[in-house]
Design a protein around this motif. Structure first.
Motif, PDB file in Angstrom:
ATOM      1  N   UNK A 179      -6.348 -22.988  -8.317  1.00  0.00           N
ATOM      2  CA  UNK A 179      -5.829 -22.001  -9.251  1.00  0.00           C
ATOM      3  C   UNK A 179      -5.752 -20.637  -8.574  1.00  0.00           C
ATOM      4  N   UNK A 180      -4.799 -19.840  -9.030  1.00  0.00           N
ATOM      5  CA  UNK A 180      -4.563 -18.521  -8.446  1.00  0.00           C
ATOM      6  C   UNK A 180      -5.802 -17.639  -8.615  1.00  0.00           C
ATOM      7  N   UNK A 181      -6.097 -16.867  -7.570  1.00  0.00           N
ATOM      8  CA  UNK A 181      -7.199 -15.917  -7.604  1.00  0.00           C
ATOM      9  C   UNK A 181      -6.670 -14.530  -7.984  1.00  0.00           C
ATOM     10  N   UNK A 182      -6.899 -14.105  -9.202  1.00  0.00           N
ATOM     11  CA  UNK A 182      -6.336 -12.816  -9.641  1.00  0.00           C
ATOM     12  C   UNK A 182      -6.818 -11.633  -8.818  1.00  0.00           C
ATOM     13  N   UNK A 183      -8.056 -11.687  -8.327  1.00  0.00           N
ATOM     14  CA  UNK A 183      -8.590 -10.537  -7.607  1.00  0.00           C
ATOM     15  C   UNK A 183      -7.787 -10.220  -6.358  1.00  0.00           C
ATOM     16  N   UNK A 184      -7.271 -11.263  -5.675  1.00  0.00           N
ATOM     17  CA  UNK A 184      -6.446 -11.019  -4.482  1.00  0.00           C
ATOM     18  C   UNK A 184      -5.171 -10.252  -4.849  1.00  0.00           C
ATOM     19  N   UNK A 185      -4.540 -10.667  -5.923  1.00  0.00           N
ATOM     20  CA  UNK A 185      -3.283 -10.029  -6.334  1.00  0.00           C
ATOM     21  C   UNK A 185      -3.528  -8.585  -6.757  1.00  0.00           C
ATOM     22  N   UNK A 186      -4.575  -8.364  -7.531  1.00  0.00           N
ATOM     23  CA  UNK A 186      -4.893  -7.001  -7.976  1.00  0.00           C
ATOM     24  C   UNK A 186      -5.130  -6.098  -6.776  1.00  0.00           C
ATOM     25  N   UNK A 187      -5.834  -6.606  -5.778  1.00  0.00           N
ATOM     26  CA  UNK A 187      -6.082  -5.824  -4.569  1.00  0.00           C
ATOM     27  C   UNK A 187      -4.800  -5.444  -3.848  1.00  0.00           C
ATOM     28  N   UNK A 188      -3.885  -6.403  -3.718  1.00  0.00           N
ATOM     29  CA  UNK A 188      -2.603  -6.116  -3.058  1.00  0.00           C
ATOM     30  C   UNK A 188      -1.821  -5.052  -3.814  1.00  0.00           C
ATOM     31  N   UNK A 189      -1.811  -5.162  -5.135  1.00  0.00           N
ATOM     32  CA  UNK A 189      -1.068  -4.198  -5.952  1.00  0.00           C
ATOM     33  C   UNK A 189      -1.637  -2.799  -5.784  1.00  0.00           C
ATOM     34  N   UNK A 190      -2.941  -2.692  -5.857  1.00  0.00           N
ATOM     35  CA  UNK A 190      -3.561  -1.367  -5.748  1.00  0.00           C
ATOM     36  C   UNK A 190      -3.339  -0.766  -4.359  1.00  0.00           C
ATOM     37  N   UNK A 191      -3.402  -1.591  -3.351  1.00  0.00           N
ATOM     38  CA  UNK A 191      -3.152  -1.085  -1.995  1.00  0.00           C
ATOM     39  C   UNK A 191      -1.723  -0.561  -1.859  1.00  0.00           C
ATOM     40  N   UNK A 192      -0.778  -1.234  -2.511  1.00  0.00           N
ATOM     41  CA  UNK A 192       0.634  -0.863  -2.351  1.00  0.00           C
ATOM     42  C   UNK A 192       0.945   0.506  -2.951  1.00  0.00           C
ATOM     43  N   UNK A 193       0.153   0.955  -3.911  1.00  0.00           N
ATOM     44  CA  UNK A 193       0.446   2.238  -4.547  1.00  0.00           C
ATOM     45  C   UNK A 193       0.269   3.411  -3.591  1.00  0.00           C
ATOM     46  N   UNK A 194      -0.395   3.175  -2.447  1.00  0.00           N
ATOM     47  CA  UNK A 194      -0.592   4.247  -1.461  1.00  0.00           C
ATOM     48  C   UNK A 194       0.542   4.330  -0.451  1.00  0.00           C
ATOM     49  N   UNK A 195       1.574   3.486  -0.587  1.00  0.00           N
ATOM     50  CA  UNK A 195       2.671   3.486   0.370  1.00  0.00           C
ATOM     51  C   UNK A 195       3.419   4.814   0.379  1.00  0.00           C
ATOM     52  N   UNK A 196       3.911   5.177   1.547  1.00  0.00           N
ATOM     53  CA  UNK A 196       4.731   6.374   1.678  1.00  0.00           C
ATOM     54  C   UNK A 196       6.060   6.169   0.936  1.00  0.00           C
ATOM     55  N   UNK A 197       6.536   7.208   0.251  1.00  0.00           N
ATOM     56  CA  UNK A 197       7.746   7.084  -0.571  1.00  0.00           C
ATOM     57  C   UNK A 197       9.035   7.393   0.189  1.00  0.00           C
ATOM     58  N   UNK A 198       8.957   7.634   1.465  1.00  0.00           N
ATOM     59  CA  UNK A 198      10.150   8.038   2.224  1.00  0.00           C
ATOM     60  C   UNK A 198      11.277   7.017   2.082  1.00  0.00           C
ATOM     61  N   UNK A 199      10.922   5.745   2.114  1.00  0.00           N
ATOM     62  CA  UNK A 199      11.950   4.708   1.999  1.00  0.00           C
ATOM     63  C   UNK A 199      12.671   4.796   0.660  1.00  0.00           C
ATOM     64  N   UNK A 200      11.964   5.134  -0.394  1.00  0.00           N
ATOM     65  CA  UNK A 200      12.605   5.257  -1.707  1.00  0.00           C
ATOM     66  C   UNK A 200      13.455   6.519  -1.810  1.00  0.00           C
ATOM     67  N   UNK A 201      13.063   7.571  -1.122  1.00  0.00           N
ATOM     68  CA  UNK A 201      13.924   8.760  -1.057  1.00  0.00           C
ATOM     69  C   UNK A 201      15.242   8.395  -0.377  1.00  0.00           C
ATOM     70  N   UNK A 202      15.157   7.613   0.691  1.00  0.00           N
ATOM     71  CA  UNK A 202      16.358   7.122   1.389  1.00  0.00           C
ATOM     72  C   UNK A 202      17.217   6.280   0.453  1.00  0.00           C
TER      73      UNK A 202
END
Length: 429
Positions: free
Chosen positions: A349-372
């Motif tokens: 069965x899927x481990x929710x804690x792994x997914x939550x960790x990935x999501x939270x880490x992604x929020x720190x990504x630099x936004x330059x690509x989205x400005x582009x």
């Protein structure tokens, strides 16, 4: 008797679809012995809801089919009771994430998942109100024919009934977690006019949902298959494959999930964006959970409000938010793919804690690509002129807000995913 949830979320008039989905429910009960909980989540205006209620009341009773027609007040009541029962912090925030005031494809499906748990269902089978069933030899082509009875059972048990198996031997003991097909007809995203106006602009804009570092050739390939579903060829006979289902080959208007997936992780509850309901397709694939890919494709059509004076800018904004969300989702998808089997616990069965960790880490990504991305969108829409250029003006005023929303949507998803198992457990009571 296997209890399942056949679900139709809607915010528009769809009397014909209600009649058709009830027929699919009766088919499932008659041919597979299923106890079908037909769940209509109705966010329409009062007049439309009343019309829907009349249609449902006039349908002939079907053995082992129970119809639940819930307006937003009834849905909110269930949500509040579940949140209170779970004793979770920030209850108002959770209710808002599950039933936001704006359009959210993920949130409406999350409500279906939660209500399915409350009803004791083992699977959720989702359809959309802007689609219809194909006909073959005068009979409707119901996708549920392939969705039952294998969901939740070891993939090895399905090998004798599918047309072909493309699953490694060491995965056959894992449960079938997904069954789905795609659609035929119009593009799944209502941007066909853009392609007719300028093919080059269309390719530039659609290519923006690829990762920013992809080479041009790979980006062109993605554009070629994006939003096209299964093309236009009608159904002529059944074909099914037991496989790791490619998310590009199925659509959320034609999908079924086993409870072991949706009771572990919800969908992103982002508002005013398209594509927020596709996350579980990637999760099932990357966790190497078996699925059944079939060819009972649904017919897709676009409703007129998306092209009206008010509907056009609203829909285009949803499309832009989808493009911006990819900065975060591609990062999470890459990490899920690298994690592979480690996304599952010893019960498969899927481990929710792994997914939550990935999501939270992604929020720190630099936004330059989205400005582009926003720069490219601005150039493309101004080139198209007319109402596209007018929308580009609106977009210029909302740039900072859109960048913030794309990030906060992921934060909301991480928050909901973190408490989701507790919320599901509360719903069961």
């Amino acid at each position: 008797m296997n209890r399942i949830c056949l679900c139709l979320p809607t915010n528009r008039a769809c009397s014909a679809t209600l009649t058709a989905i009830h027929a699919e429910a009766a088919y499932a009960a008659r041919h597979f012995g299923a106890d079908v909980q037909l769940l209509i989540l109705d966010s329409s205006g009062e007049r439309t809801r009343v019309a829907h209620a009349r249609v449902l009341a006039a349908l002939p009773p079907a053995r082992h089919v129970t119809v639940h027609h819930l307006d937003e007040d009834a849905q909110r009541d269930v949500l509040r009771r579940a949140v209170e029962q779970a004793g979770l912090p920030e209850p108002d925030r959770l209710v808002r994430l599950m039933l936001p005031p704006a359009v959210s494809y993920g949130a409406c499906t999350n409500r279906a998942f939660l209500l399915a748990a409350a009803l004791g269902c083992t699977s959720v089978h989702r359809r959309d109100s802007d689609s219809s069933y194909q006909l073959h030899a005068g009979q409707p082509v119901f996708p549920i024919h392939h969705e039952l009875p294998w969901l939740g059972r070891p993939a090895a048990e399905a090998t004798g009934t599918v047309t072909r198996t493309e699953l490694a031997l060491n995965l056959l003991h894992r449960p079938v977690s997904l069954a789905g097909a795609s659609f035929i007809g119009e593009l799944s995203v209502d941007i066909g006019e853009m392609r007719r106006l300028d093919e080059g602009v269309y390719r530039d804009v659609v290519g923006l949902w690829a990762p920013g570092d992809w080479p041009e050739e790979r980006r062109r390939d993605l554009v070629g298959e994006s939003f096209t579903g299964a093309g236009t060829a009608p159904f002529t006979g059944d074909h099914s494959t037991l496989t790791l289902v490619d998310p590009m080959r199925v659509d959320m208007c034609n999908i079924a999930f086993d409870r072991a997936v949706y009771e572990r992780i919800p969908l992103p509850p982002a508002t005013d964006t398209i594509g927020s309901d596709y996350f579980l397709l990637h999760l099932v694939h990357d966790a190497r959970l078996p699925g059944i890919l079939h060819n009972r494709h649904i017919e897709n059509f676009h409703t007129p409000e998306r092209r009206s004076d008010t509907g056009f800018p609203a829909y285009q904004r949803r499309f832009v938010k989808f493009l911006l969300s990819m900065l975060y989702f591609h990062d999470v998808y890459d990490r899920m793919a690298a994690e592979g089997d480690r996304l599952l616990d010893d019960r498969q069965q899927v481990r929710p804690d792994r997914i939550v960790g990935f999501l939270r880490d992604s929020t720190a990504l630099d936004r330059t690509e989205n400005v582009w991305r926003l720069d490219r969108i601005d150039t493309a829409y101004r080139k198209l002129g007319g109402r596209y250029a007018a929308f580009a003006e609106q977009l210029a005023e909302e740039r900072a807000q859109l960048l913030d929303e794309a990030a906060s949507d992921i934060e909301d998803f991480a928050h909901l995913a973190d408490v989701w198992p507790a919320l599901i457990e509360a719903a069961r009571t």
